[in-house]
Write an enzyme that holds these catalytic residues in place. Structure first.
Site, PDB file in Angstrom:
ATOM      1  N   GLU A 227       0.675  -1.292   0.150  1.00 16.20           N
ATOM      2  CA  GLU A 227       0.240  -0.162  -0.232  1.00 16.20           C
ATOM      3  C   GLU A 227       0.614   1.314  -0.266  1.00 16.20           C
ATOM      4  O   GLU A 227       1.424   1.128   0.619  1.00 16.20           O
ATOM      5  CB  GLU A 227      -0.804  -0.285   1.474  1.00 16.20           C
ATOM      6  N   CYS A 261      -2.115   9.720   2.381  1.00 16.56           N
ATOM      7  CA  CYS A 261      -1.506   8.660   1.113  1.00 16.56           C
ATOM      8  C   CYS A 261      -3.003   9.245   0.241  1.00 16.56           C
ATOM      9  O   CYS A 261      -2.485   8.987  -0.861  1.00 16.56           O
ATOM     10  CB  CYS A 261      -2.174   7.038   1.397  1.00 16.56           C
TER      11      CYS A 261
HETATM   12  P1  NAD Z   1       7.923   4.598   4.771  1.00 18.43           P
HETATM   13  O1  NAD Z   1       8.331   3.994   3.836  1.00 18.43           O
HETATM   14  O2  NAD Z   1       9.358   5.234   4.914  1.00 18.43           O
HETATM   15  O3  NAD Z   1       8.633   3.450   6.051  1.00 18.43           O
HETATM   16  C1  NAD Z   1       7.320   2.580   6.049  1.00 18.43           C
HETATM   17  C2  NAD Z   1       8.111   1.372   7.221  1.00 18.43           C
HETATM   18  O4  NAD Z   1       8.894   0.680   6.279  1.00 18.43           O
HETATM   19  C3  NAD Z   1       8.276   2.338   8.768  1.00 18.43           C
HETATM   20  O5  NAD Z   1       8.082   1.337   9.097  1.00 18.43           O
HETATM   21  C4  NAD Z   1       9.641   2.127   8.046  1.00 18.43           C
HETATM   22  O6  NAD Z   1      10.761   1.694   9.070  1.00 18.43           O
HETATM   23  C5  NAD Z   1      10.170   0.923   7.264  1.00 18.43           C
HETATM   24  N1  NAD Z   1      11.027   0.861   6.397  1.00 18.43           N
HETATM   25  C6  NAD Z   1      11.792   1.265   6.160  1.00 18.43           C
HETATM   26  N2  NAD Z   1      13.459   0.433   5.601  1.00 18.43           N
HETATM   27  C7  NAD Z   1      12.657  -0.137   5.547  1.00 18.43           C
HETATM   28  C8  NAD Z   1      13.523  -2.061   4.041  1.00 18.43           C
HETATM   29  N3  NAD Z   1      14.679  -1.166   3.543  1.00 18.43           N
HETATM   30  N4  NAD Z   1      12.907  -2.524   4.515  1.00 18.43           N
HETATM   31  C9  NAD Z   1      11.280  -2.827   5.190  1.00 18.43           C
HETATM   32  N5  NAD Z   1      11.113  -2.029   6.225  1.00 18.43           N
HETATM   33  C10 NAD Z   1      11.570  -0.584   6.244  1.00 18.43           C
HETATM   34  O7  NAD Z   1       6.999   5.240   4.574  1.00 18.43           O
HETATM   35  P2  NAD Z   1       6.286   6.397   5.471  1.00 18.43           P
HETATM   36  O8  NAD Z   1       6.695   7.809   5.783  1.00 18.43           O
HETATM   37  O9  NAD Z   1       6.072   6.098   7.286  1.00 18.43           O
HETATM   38  O10 NAD Z   1       4.890   6.817   5.108  1.00 18.43           O
HETATM   39  C11 NAD Z   1       5.297   7.473   4.242  1.00 18.43           C
HETATM   40  C12 NAD Z   1       4.404   7.026   3.366  1.00 18.43           C
HETATM   41  O11 NAD Z   1       3.463   6.012   3.193  1.00 18.43           O
HETATM   42  C13 NAD Z   1       3.702   7.789   1.655  1.00 18.43           C
HETATM   43  O12 NAD Z   1       4.575   7.462   1.087  1.00 18.43           O
HETATM   44  C14 NAD Z   1       1.730   7.149   1.879  1.00 18.43           C
HETATM   45  O13 NAD Z   1       1.315   7.542   1.156  1.00 18.43           O
HETATM   46  C15 NAD Z   1       2.432   5.551   2.049  1.00 18.43           C
HETATM   47  N6  NAD Z   1       1.095   5.509   2.718  1.00 18.43           N
HETATM   48  C16 NAD Z   1      -0.008   4.743   1.929  1.00 18.43           C
HETATM   49  C17 NAD Z   1      -0.801   3.975   2.220  1.00 18.43           C
HETATM   50  C18 NAD Z   1      -2.014   2.897   1.670  1.00 18.43           C
HETATM   51  O14 NAD Z   1      -3.052   2.823   1.566  1.00 18.43           O
HETATM   52  N7  NAD Z   1      -1.588   3.475  -0.352  1.00 18.43           N
HETATM   53  C19 NAD Z   1      -1.150   4.782   3.678  1.00 18.43           C
HETATM   54  C20 NAD Z   1      -0.902   5.229   4.775  1.00 18.43           C
HETATM   55  C21 NAD Z   1       0.461   5.720   4.066  1.00 18.43           C
END
Ligand code: NAD
Length: 455
Positions: A227, A261
């Protein structure tokens, strides 16, 4: 790991981070515990999640404050998230039994029967985001647990305290400690979670991280759901109630500081109403109160991630350099903490970063278009495909436009909205797979096909 309040940069908590070894141990516990959970009667699992829902409601004030202090969401919006959670959980409580039902799809007089049963995947990993941690977390772990899976859960490092409370309340509600295991840490711990030999990975976050995870998981032939982000466009036609559309869209762009998002990220407005719409939009945005997120009057709080200020600065500079006009905001707010003024950029074009890259902040680009066809072309000119909307008095016209837009969710005279009854599906760089609706229950199951003949 130090958790800082993004509004004040004061220390909120200092928590011990997991290690790759403790993540592996957590996975082993979940693996051992899962079969017993899967054979627990569904009524027992439903009762535990019902109790979890009630515990969240009882403690909503404390939970809202925790969320506001660790990620900066204005307190009324933290309350709104918690207040909307029970309805999402109730959807899963009501519909899981029907999805799990055995289906006899064919019978023959000679006693051949063809039957489908549904089995849990096993142990799933849930790596989650911070912007709506109750929503995006529960979209995964609630149906996963109800269908008999164990969950290895890593909340975002920007919503760690909320993640811990989720785990505590699930355990208090009767979910065994080893069936829902939360680990704490940043990206490296997220990567360690994904490396475990789990049966499915359910990720919510950015495209950049989602892509990295997809690469790590691809060769393992396991269920993968992503997502991811969006660059969600809306088209305002020439027949709208301009003030009403502006009020709705300003809220859709700026609520939660634009950190959703499905926040409205780009607006295309028909040239016939462009000036009137932009004036009304700016007027609404100027009424938004920026301030202390613990103050109930605050509508715009700080950004959860300080680094995002640089992204917004760069988008404004790029837009100005390419000929856009900043009508309000355009800079960091003159106060401590990670604040950016709510910003409206007019005369934007699709060549600008503010119209191409996810902003995830209180900033919006507005462009005028000459026709519905031009609006369709502009809306589709993106690598994302999460949501798109049209504001029009003519529902048929809006539907025609949206039928040509490549997005998983479309809105007519609405925006920035998620329903538990509808599938939530990103297309293109917005992800793969669906949460919510009955699709989002099936996501945690695998079918078994039975060919049965009398012996
Ligand atoms: P992010 O990708 O920075 O982090 C998400 C998660 O991934 C965190 O828990 C982080 O610790 C973890 N992470 C980071 N690097 C990783 C790796 N290499 N391997 C595994 N896990 C890792 O995103 P964010 O800042 O937490 O969230 C914002 C983003 O999420 C925006 O792009 C937003 O649009 C998206 N989002 C999407 C939805 C949806 O339903 N489509 C919902 C909410 C947020």
């Amino acid at each position: 790991m130090k958790i800082l309040n993004p509004a004040t940069l004061a220390l909120v908590a200092d928590v011990a981070e997991d290690t790759p070894a403790s993540v592996a141990a957590a996975y082993e516990r979940a693996r051992r515990a899962q079969p017993a959970w899967a054979s627990t009667p569904l009524e027992t699992r439903l009762a535990a999640i019902t109790r979890f829902r009630d515990l969240v409601t009882e403690r909503k004030d404390e939970l809202a404050l925790t969320l506001t202090r660790e990620m900066g969401k204005p307190i009324t919006q933290s309350h709104n998230e918690l207040a909307a959670l029970p309805a999402r959980i109730d959807f899963f409580l009501t519909h899981t039994a029907g999805v799990l039902d055995e289906e006899t799809v064919h019978t023959q007089p000679n006693a051949l029967a063809e039957v489908i049963t549904h089995e849990p995947l096993g142990v799933i990993a849930n790596v989650s985001a911070w912007n709506y941690p109750w929503f995006v977390g529960s979209n995964v772990f609630v149906p996963a647990l109800l269908t008999g899976n164990a969950v290895l859960y890593k909340p975002s490092e920007h919503a760690t305290l909320t993640g811990r409370r989720i785990a505590e309340l699930l355990h208090l509600a009767g979910v065994p400690e080893d069936v829902f295991v939360a680990v704490v840490g940043g990206g490296a711990i997220g990567a360690a979670v994904v490396e475990q030999p789990v049966d499915g990975v359910f990720f919510t976050g950015s495209y950049a991280t989602g892509r990295r995870i997809a690469e790590r998981v691809a060769l393992r032939m396991i269920r993968l759901q992503l997502e991811l982000g969006g660059k969600d466009p809306t088209y305002v036609t020439d027949d709208v109630d301009v003030r009403g559309a502006a009020e709705s869209l300003a809220d859709g762009a700026m609520y939660n500081g634009g950190q959703s998002c499905c926040s409205v990220e780009r607006i295309y407005v028909h040239e016939a109403v462009a000036d009137a719409f932009v004036d009304a939009f700016v007027d609404v945005v100027k009424g938004f109160k920026l301030g202390d997120p613990e103050d109930r009057a605050t509508y715009i709080g700080p950004l959860a991630r300080r680094e995002q200020l640089d992204v917004l600065d760069a988008q404004v500079a790029d837009a100005l350099a390419k000929g856009a006009r900043v009508l309000t905001g355009g800079q960091r707010a003159a106060r401590p903490g990670a604040y950016f003024e709510p910003t409206v950029i007019a005369a934007a074009t699709n060549a600008m970063r503010v119209m191409r890259d996810e902003s995830f902040g209180p900033i919006i680009g507005i462009a005028s278009v000459k026709s519905d066809d031009e609006a369709i072309e502009r809306m589709n000119d993106t690598e994302y495909g999460l949501t798109a909307g049209v504001y029009s008095r003519d529902n048929g016209r809006a539907a025609r436009v949206l039928s040509h837009v490549n997005a998983g969710t479309v809105y007519i005279n609405a925006c920035d909205r998620v329903s538990p009854r509808l599938p939530w599906t990103g297309r293109k760089h917005s992800g793969m797979g669906s949460t919510l609706s009955t699709y989002g229950i099936r996501a945690f199951l695998q079918p078994k096909a039975w060919h049965k003949k009398a012996g």
